[in-house]
Design an enzyme around this catalytic site. Structure first.
Site, short mmCIF file in Angstrom:
data_model
loop_
_atom_site.label_atom_id
_atom_site.label_comp_id
_atom_site.label_asym_id
_atom_site.label_seq_id
_atom_site.Cartn_x
_atom_site.Cartn_y
_atom_site.Cartn_z
N GLY A 230 7.51 7.93 1.40
CA GLY A 230 8.85 7.40 1.54
C GLY A 230 8.87 5.90 1.34
N SER A 231 9.85 5.26 1.93
CA SER A 231 10.06 3.83 1.71
C SER A 231 9.10 3.00 2.55
CB SER A 231 11.50 3.46 2.08
OG SER A 231 11.69 3.51 3.49
N THR A 234 10.34 2.38 6.29
CA THR A 234 10.12 3.56 7.12
C THR A 234 8.64 3.79 7.35
OG1 THR A 234 12.16 4.54 6.24
CG2 THR A 234 10.66 6.00 7.42
N GLY A 235 7.83 3.55 6.32
CA GLY A 235 6.39 3.71 6.46
C GLY A 235 5.81 2.81 7.54
N GLU A 252 2.22 6.94 1.54
CA GLU A 252 2.46 6.74 0.11
C GLU A 252 3.87 6.18 0.01
OE1 GLU A 252 3.85 6.60 -3.19
OE2 GLU A 252 4.14 8.77 -3.08
#
Length: 481
Positions: A230-231, A234-235, A252
């Site tokens: 994801g982004s 958010t990661g 990732e």
């Protein structure tokens, strides 16, 4: 191992959580939106903490048995699972287009890749290495499963990336709980439903939910590893949450992937490849070409021919024939794209193609090409996740390498040249997890994929990706007391 109650064809009209090989509902439901027409998709569960707790307990129970199976047994179950995915490929592809928006041909390609990934990942041998063997001692390094993995799947490739997390977890001896994006929960729920036919209760589960479910999963003490795609923002939150229980984590994340076009390319050959690899899936792929650096000697010709090619890419609903560019997947992303497009006017950029977003019943954006914007412009600096592509000029090799490497991300890059020595020289200086020469976005199940810098931590796929679902264990075997 199979669930005899679920032998018939998969239905694609109702969607349930899969907990302990049972299809379950919740008191509260929600639905996503078909991005092609803004119409509601079917209802799906909104999972609670109680649902997650039951799934984790079932997963831990399943792990106790599954971790003792052989790789051959796991491989056989996964092969049957791959066959079942292929048997349901048409309905999965239609459902994928309904929820994601990508053209039906691209959906069929993604579903086809999923079954290939099941077989390819489970063909990789997990090594057991003898580090030392002398008359009175043997030292062995082996790999053991972690326990329960949480697979947090994004909305751009919800089939391939769900399978790309399920299979490494299961093949290395773990149980897995899948959390699809709230925007695209439908195919993932069906993939887990299908898995009940081939795996023990609790081994492969899937929970649909809203934005509260992700933090519940990353905080849960019964989950041992998180694989998140994801982004970047958010990661970072996922990683911080995992720290509380020292979960293993694979991230990732996003990229702003450059393509460097040298002056010796055959322009007519390269144009269609660069055009397709910039706008596939409406440019909503973390490793799509997002910045194109074209040598100044060929810039004007390249720009015009790229504009002419991209004009031929049909925009429309993914179910319409010959469509290549479907809608952007959701309103949040659509609004972000509109805000980025506003920078074309505020920064006085020149659009060689497109440049505006028209009102429509879906989240449609016509492909846009920006002519030689400054490196400081937002369209160069930011990952758009929308079909807007900057073309910029370069003349000096060292300078373009520095410009392409600038920024906090380093997911992927490509170099295009008929001089292989030149291309490889440039490629080896790119600060990216994947670098292609004369291609872009090539992936394979046996090849590790991950990012440098803020584009991620760890890798997925390949042997290295599989080992991310394992603990390393060293055996010191003394032959005499």
């Amino acid at each position: 191992m199979a669930n005899s109650d679920l032998k018939g064809p998969l239905g694609f009209t109702t969607f349930h959580n899969v907990i302990n090989n049972q299809l379950t509902s919740t008191a509260t439901t929600r639905h996503s939106i078909n991005p092609a027409n803004s119409q509601p998709n079917p209802e799906v569960p909104v999972s609670t903490q109680g649902d997650l707790d039951r799934a984790v307990k079932a997963a831990r129970d399943a792990f106790n048995g599954w971790s003792k199976t052989t790789f051959a047994e796991r491989r056989a179950a996964l092969a049957a699972y791959a066959d079942a995915i292929e048997s349901n490929a048409d309905e999965l592809a239609k459902t994928l287009t309904m929820e994601q928006g990508k053209p039906l041909g691209q959906s069929a390609m993604e579903v086809g890749m999923a079954s290939t990934w099941v077989r390819g990942l489970s063909a990789i041998e997990i090594p057991e290495t003898i580090i030392e063997e002398i008359p009175d001692r043997k030292i062995v390094q082996r790999y053991t499963p972690l326990g329960v993995a949480g697979a947090i799947v994004p909305w751009n490739f919800p089939v391939l990336l769900a399978v790309g997390k399920i299979v490494p977890a299961v093949y290395t001896g773990n149980a897995v709980i899948v959390k699809p994006s709230p925007f695209t929960p439908y195919c993932a729920l069906k993939l887990a439903e299908l898995a009940t036919r081939f795996f023990p209760p609790g081994l492969v589960q899937c929970l649909s939910g809203d934005d509260t479910l992700g933090p519940m999963i990353t905080e849960h003490p019964g989950i041992d590893k998180i694989s998140f795609t994801g982004s970047i923002p958010t990661g970072k939150r996922v990683m911080a949450s995992c720290a509380n229980t020292l979960k293993r984590v694979t991230l990732e994340l996003g990229g702003n992937d450059p393509a460097i076009i040298c002056d010796d390319v055959d322009i007519d050959t390269v144009i269609s490849k660069v055009g397709i690899l910039s706008y596939l899936c409406s440019s909503q792929i973390c490793m799509m070409i997002k910045r194109v650096y074209v040598h100044e000697k060929i810039y004007d010709t390249f720009l015009q021919k790229l504009v002419d090619f991209v004009k031929t890419l049909k925009v429309g609903a993914g179910t319409d024939p010959d469509v290549f560019v479907g809608p952007v997947q959701n309103k949040v992303q659509f609004d972000k794209a509109k805000e980025l497009f506003s920078s074309i006017a505020t920064e006085k950029l020149k659009a060689a193609l497109g440049g505006t977003i028209e009102d429509s019943s879906g989240y449609y954006i016509n492909p846009t090409i920006i002519d030689n914007p400054p490196d400081s412009s937002r369209v160069v600096q930011e990952e758009p996740f929308a079909p807007i592509l900057p073309l910029v000029k370069w003349s000096d090799e060292a300078d373009v390498i520095a410009r392409a490497n600038a920024g906090d991300t380093g997911l992927a890059a490509s170099i295009w040249s008929n001089d292989l020595d030149r291309a490889e020289r440039i490629a080896r200086q790119m600060q990216s997890g994947s670098v292609w020469v004369n291609s872009h976005f090539e992936v394979a199940p046996n090849v590790p994929f991950g990012g440098h810098k803020q584009s991620g931590i760890g890798v997925e796929w390949g042997l290295t990706g599989l080992l991310g679902y394992c603990n390393s264990q060293t055996l010191w075997l003394k032959k005499t007391t």
